[in-house]
Write a protein that holds these residues in place. Structure first.
Motif, PDB file in Angstrom:
ATOM      1  N   ASN A   1       0.850  -1.197   0.000  1.00 26.38           N
ATOM      2  CA  ASN A   1       0.000   0.000   0.000  1.00 26.38           C
ATOM      3  C   ASN A   1       0.883   1.242   0.000  1.00 26.38           C
ATOM      4  OD1 ASN A   1      -1.830   2.045   0.407  1.00 26.38           O
ATOM      5  ND2 ASN A   1      -2.828   1.111   2.174  1.00 26.38           N
ATOM      6  N   ARG A   2       1.132   1.783  -1.178  1.00 29.94           N
ATOM      7  CA  ARG A   2       2.089   2.889  -1.298  1.00 29.94           C
ATOM      8  C   ARG A   2       1.535   4.213  -0.792  1.00 29.94           C
ATOM      9  NH1 ARG A   2       5.089   1.740  -7.125  1.00 29.94           N
ATOM     10  NH2 ARG A   2       5.071  -0.546  -6.947  1.00 29.94           N
ATOM     11  N   SER A   3       0.233   4.275  -0.564  1.00 26.36           N
ATOM     12  CA  SER A   3      -0.340   5.513  -0.032  1.00 26.36           C
ATOM     13  C   SER A   3      -0.475   5.475   1.488  1.00 26.36           C
ATOM     14  CB  SER A   3      -1.707   5.791  -0.664  1.00 26.36           C
ATOM     15  OG  SER A   3      -2.662   4.812  -0.266  1.00 26.36           O
ATOM     16  N   ALA A   4      -0.152   4.343   2.099  1.00 27.29           N
ATOM     17  CA  ALA A   4      -0.243   4.246   3.557  1.00 27.29           C
ATOM     18  C   ALA A   4       0.792   5.144   4.208  1.00 27.29           C
ATOM     19  CB  ALA A   4      -0.038   2.798   3.997  1.00 27.29           C
ATOM     20  N   ARG A   5       0.391   5.797   5.290  1.00 30.10           N
ATOM     21  CA  ARG A   5       1.310   6.675   6.020  1.00 30.10           C
ATOM     22  C   ARG A   5       2.006   5.829   7.093  1.00 30.10           C
ATOM     23  NH1 ARG A   5      -3.163   9.755   4.956  1.00 30.10           N
ATOM     24  NH2 ARG A   5      -4.148   9.450   6.996  1.00 30.10           N
ATOM     25  N   ILE A   6       3.218   5.409   6.776  1.00 29.35           N
ATOM     26  CA  ILE A   6       3.992   4.553   7.676  1.00 29.35           C
ATOM     27  C   ILE A   6       5.139   5.382   8.251  1.00 29.35           C
ATOM     28  CG2 ILE A   6       5.246   2.388   7.913  1.00 29.35           C
ATOM     29  CD1 ILE A   6       3.877   1.383   5.405  1.00 29.35           C
ATOM     30  N   GLU A   7       5.160   5.531   9.548  1.00 29.32           N
ATOM     31  CA  GLU A   7       6.194   6.326  10.201  1.00 29.32           C
ATOM     32  C   GLU A   7       7.558   5.659  10.067  1.00 29.32           C
ATOM     33  OE1 GLU A   7       3.442   8.160  13.800  1.00 29.32           O
ATOM     34  OE2 GLU A   7       4.246   6.123  13.958  1.00 29.32           O
ATOM     35  N   ASP A   8       8.626   6.449  10.228  1.00 30.11           N
ATOM     36  CA  ASP A   8       9.985   5.935  10.051  1.00 30.11           C
ATOM     37  C   ASP A   8      10.260   4.734  10.951  1.00 30.11           C
ATOM     38  OD1 ASP A   8      10.431   7.876   8.175  1.00 30.11           O
ATOM     39  OD2 ASP A   8      11.578   9.203   9.503  1.00 30.11           O
ATOM     40  N   ALA A   9       9.848   4.830  12.224  1.00 26.65           N
ATOM     41  CA  ALA A   9      10.108   3.727  13.154  1.00 26.65           C
ATOM     42  C   ALA A   9       9.369   2.461  12.730  1.00 26.65           C
ATOM     43  CB  ALA A   9       9.694   4.135  14.568  1.00 26.65           C
ATOM     44  N   SER A  10       8.142   2.634  12.262  1.00 28.43           N
ATOM     45  CA  SER A  10       7.353   1.479  11.816  1.00 28.43           C
ATOM     46  C   SER A  10       7.948   0.878  10.545  1.00 28.43           C
ATOM     47  CB  SER A  10       5.905   1.905  11.568  1.00 28.43           C
ATOM     48  OG  SER A  10       5.297   2.361  12.754  1.00 28.43           O
ATOM     49  N   PHE A  11       8.398   1.732   9.652  1.00 29.02           N
ATOM     50  CA  PHE A  11       8.973   1.233   8.400  1.00 29.02           C
ATOM     51  C   PHE A  11      10.276   0.478   8.676  1.00 29.02           C
ATOM     52  CE2 PHE A  11      10.598   1.237   4.084  1.00 29.02           C
ATOM     53  CZ  PHE A  11       9.433   1.068   3.345  1.00 29.02           C
ATOM     54  N   THR A  12      11.025   0.944   9.661  1.00 24.51           N
ATOM     55  CA  THR A  12      12.256   0.242  10.047  1.00 24.51           C
ATOM     56  C   THR A  12      11.941  -1.163  10.530  1.00 24.51           C
ATOM     57  OG1 THR A  12      13.328   2.329  10.655  1.00 24.51           O
ATOM     58  CG2 THR A  12      14.271   0.314  11.570  1.00 24.51           C
ATOM     59  N   VAL A  13      10.864  -1.299  11.296  1.00 24.63           N
ATOM     60  CA  VAL A  13      10.446  -2.628  11.762  1.00 24.63           C
ATOM     61  C   VAL A  13      10.117  -3.524  10.575  1.00 24.63           C
ATOM     62  CG1 VAL A  13       8.700  -3.907  13.065  1.00 24.63           C
ATOM     63  CG2 VAL A  13       9.609  -1.758  13.974  1.00 24.63           C
ATOM     64  N   LEU A  14       9.406  -2.997   9.583  1.00 21.27           N
ATOM     65  CA  LEU A  14       9.068  -3.780   8.398  1.00 21.27           C
ATOM     66  C   LEU A  14      10.317  -4.252   7.663  1.00 21.27           C
ATOM     67  CD1 LEU A  14       6.004  -1.952   6.770  1.00 21.27           C
ATOM     68  CD2 LEU A  14       6.020  -4.195   7.866  1.00 21.27           C
ATOM     69  N   VAL A  15      11.265  -3.347   7.497  1.00 27.91           N
ATOM     70  CA  VAL A  15      12.508  -3.707   6.795  1.00 27.91           C
ATOM     71  C   VAL A  15      13.239  -4.807   7.563  1.00 27.91           C
ATOM     72  CG1 VAL A  15      14.793  -2.882   6.108  1.00 27.91           C
ATOM     73  CG2 VAL A  15      12.769  -1.493   5.624  1.00 27.91           C
ATOM     74  N   ASN A  16      13.302  -4.688   8.874  1.00 26.13           N
ATOM     75  CA  ASN A  16      13.972  -5.721   9.668  1.00 26.13           C
ATOM     76  C   ASN A  16      13.227  -7.046   9.604  1.00 26.13           C
ATOM     77  OD1 ASN A  16      16.045  -4.012  10.499  1.00 26.13           O
ATOM     78  ND2 ASN A  16      14.914  -3.294  12.296  1.00 26.13           N
ATOM     79  N   ARG A  17      11.894  -7.000   9.590  1.00 31.34           N
ATOM     80  CA  ARG A  17      11.113  -8.236   9.479  1.00 31.34           C
ATOM     81  C   ARG A  17      11.310  -8.907   8.125  1.00 31.34           C
ATOM     82  NH1 ARG A  17       6.831  -9.640  12.698  1.00 31.34           N
ATOM     83  NH2 ARG A  17       7.039 -11.553  11.472  1.00 31.34           N
ATOM     84  N   SER A  18      11.647  -8.117   7.107  1.00 28.18           N
ATOM     85  CA  SER A  18      11.796  -8.679   5.763  1.00 28.18           C
ATOM     86  C   SER A  18      12.984  -9.627   5.665  1.00 28.18           C
ATOM     87  CB  SER A  18      11.929  -7.563   4.723  1.00 28.18           C
ATOM     88  OG  SER A  18      13.183  -6.928   4.796  1.00 28.18           O
ATOM     89  N   ARG A  19      13.846  -9.616   6.655  1.00 28.65           N
ATOM     90  CA  ARG A  19      14.966 -10.562   6.630  1.00 28.65           C
ATOM     91  C   ARG A  19      14.462 -11.998   6.726  1.00 28.65           C
ATOM     92  NH1 ARG A  19      20.794  -9.830   9.480  1.00 28.65           N
ATOM     93  NH2 ARG A  19      21.766 -11.669   8.548  1.00 28.65           N
ATOM     94  N   GLN A  20      13.427 -12.209   7.553  1.00 28.38           N
ATOM     95  CA  GLN A  20      12.820 -13.543   7.662  1.00 28.38           C
ATOM     96  C   GLN A  20      11.613 -13.710   6.745  1.00 28.38           C
ATOM     97  OE1 GLN A  20      13.699 -11.853  10.695  1.00 28.38           O
ATOM     98  NE2 GLN A  20      15.597 -13.052  10.577  1.00 28.38           N
ATOM     99  N   LEU A  21      10.906 -12.614   6.479  1.00 27.17           N
ATOM    100  CA  LEU A  21       9.679 -12.688   5.674  1.00 27.17           C
ATOM    101  C   LEU A  21       9.969 -12.161   4.268  1.00 27.17           C
ATOM    102  CD1 LEU A  21       6.691 -13.326   5.536  1.00 27.17           C
ATOM    103  CD2 LEU A  21       6.200 -11.069   6.479  1.00 27.17           C
TER     104      LEU A  21
END
Length: 375
Positions: free
Chosen positions: A164-184
């Protein structure tokens, strides 16, 4: 001489035509589905008209909601389509439709301007994974809802949020997503394209994506080649050598032919997949799972070699395998498959119930982009 006091201007009348009311009363006496449909749409028309002339009476809203609650599924579905973008509808009715079964709820969750962040948070807390995925896909999703999705930790819902490219994802939340992408792995491709990705996080993501996504990161950001090289070397040293999905071979083609023959004869059933594993025929299992679930065999191979067993679990549930049998099935697969798929999430993926259709939907979402595969 007495002073004449001017009368206050009359408010626009909210009265509905008598003929219209009489017609609705006649329809209310009928049990015909067609008449019930016409009744509900007639009340919707009255409510819209009254709302456009100073506001609809509260009693009419109560009637509207009560009729919808007792309406048949097909009628609720038509009404949801009509109210999806309406600003005049009763907010309580919209919330009720948003919590209905997903085929009814989807257009309302996707577009209704009457659903506020608190309503969306309630849907995340109370409703199915399919509802949660639709919330994650909602255009211009707020930061608070995005935080809740990430805190929930469901891979399919987080993957939907990442797309969802229009979602407003804060920097801290986006960092969590990037870190989760290592396993997912399913998160990697959408995160690479997301507007919230900055150069620092792109360099982190670069460490564990495949070559196509590395090229996409290099094209999007101007990063020092030395930094990219260092990130790649770091990934190589941290990542164990994974077994790769087999390329097409004589054995693979033989497995595919056997599965096609069984399917044509009506003998390909979920129980046969368990038999194939007991006979140490992992290729037959993979092709059979793909045919039964109408998946691509490449997706099954990726699920078999992944960093988590969740996609494989979803594929098995989608074809009707008993969820209670999955742990034993997974043990057999790992014996034949050099320990893959891994399972860093422990048993967390087994907790929530999934219908077959829901599991198939989540599997396809998680395996949607081959560029998201592990390096």
């Amino acid at each position: 001489m007495s002073t004449v006091v001017p009368l206050a201007p009359e408010k626009p009348s909210q009265a509905v035509p008598l003929a219209g009311l009489n017609q609705l009363l006649d329809l209310a006496k009928s049990r015909s589905p067609d008449d019930q449909h016409r009744l509900l749409m007639g009340v919707a028309g009255l409510y819209e008209s009254a709302a456009g002339h100073g506001g609809a009476p509260e009693a009419l809203a109560d009637i509207f909601i009560a009729l919808t609650r007792s309406a048949e599924r097909e009628i609720r579905q038509v009404l949801a389509q009509r109210l999806a973008k309406a600003e005049w509808a009763p907010a309580a009715l919209v919330r009720m439709l948003a919590a209905d079964e997903i085929q009814i709820a989807r257009p309302v969750i996707a577009a209704s301007p009457l659903l506020l962040d608190d309503d969306l948070l309630q849907l995340l807390a109370d409703c199915s994974i399919e509802h949660q995925i639709q919330v994650a896909l909602r255009p211009d999703l707020g930061a608070a809802v995005a935080r809740a999705i990430i805190a929930g930790g469901d891979p399919a819902v987080m993957t939907a949020l990442a797309t969802n490219r229009s979602a407003r994802i804060e920097d801290a939340s986006f960092t969590v997503l990037v870190n989760r992408s290592r396993q997912l792995a399913a998160l990697r491709a959408p995160l690479t394209r997301h507007p919230s990705l900055n150069e620092d996080l792109a360099l982190v993501l670069y460490q564990w994506v495949g070559e196509a996504l590395r090229q996409a990161i290099s094209d999007r950001f101007t990063i020092d080649p030395a930094c990219l090289s260092e990130a790649a070397q770091s990934a190589a040293s941290d990542t164990a050598v994974a077994w790769e999905a087999p390329s097409a071979s004589a054995a693979d083609e033989s497995d595919a032919r056997l599965v096609a023959k069984l399917n044509a004869a009506g003998q390909l059933r979920p129980a046969y997949l368990i038999r194939a594993l007991r006979e140490e025929k992992l290729g037959v299992f993979a092709h059979g799972l793909a045919v039964l679930g109408r998946f691509e065999v490449a997706q099954i191979h990726r699920a078999l070699t992944g960093d988590t067993a969740r996609p494989l679990f979803l594929a098995c549930i989608a074809v009707g395998l008993d969820r209670a049998a999955f742990p034993a099935l997974l043990t057999e697969i790992r014996k034949l498959n050099k320990g893959f798929p891994r399972d860093p999430d422990s048993s967390a993926w087994r907790l929530a119930e999934r219908s077959a259709d829901q599991a198939a939907y989540e599997f396809r979402l998680l395996m949607a982009d081959i560029d998201a595969a592990s390096v």
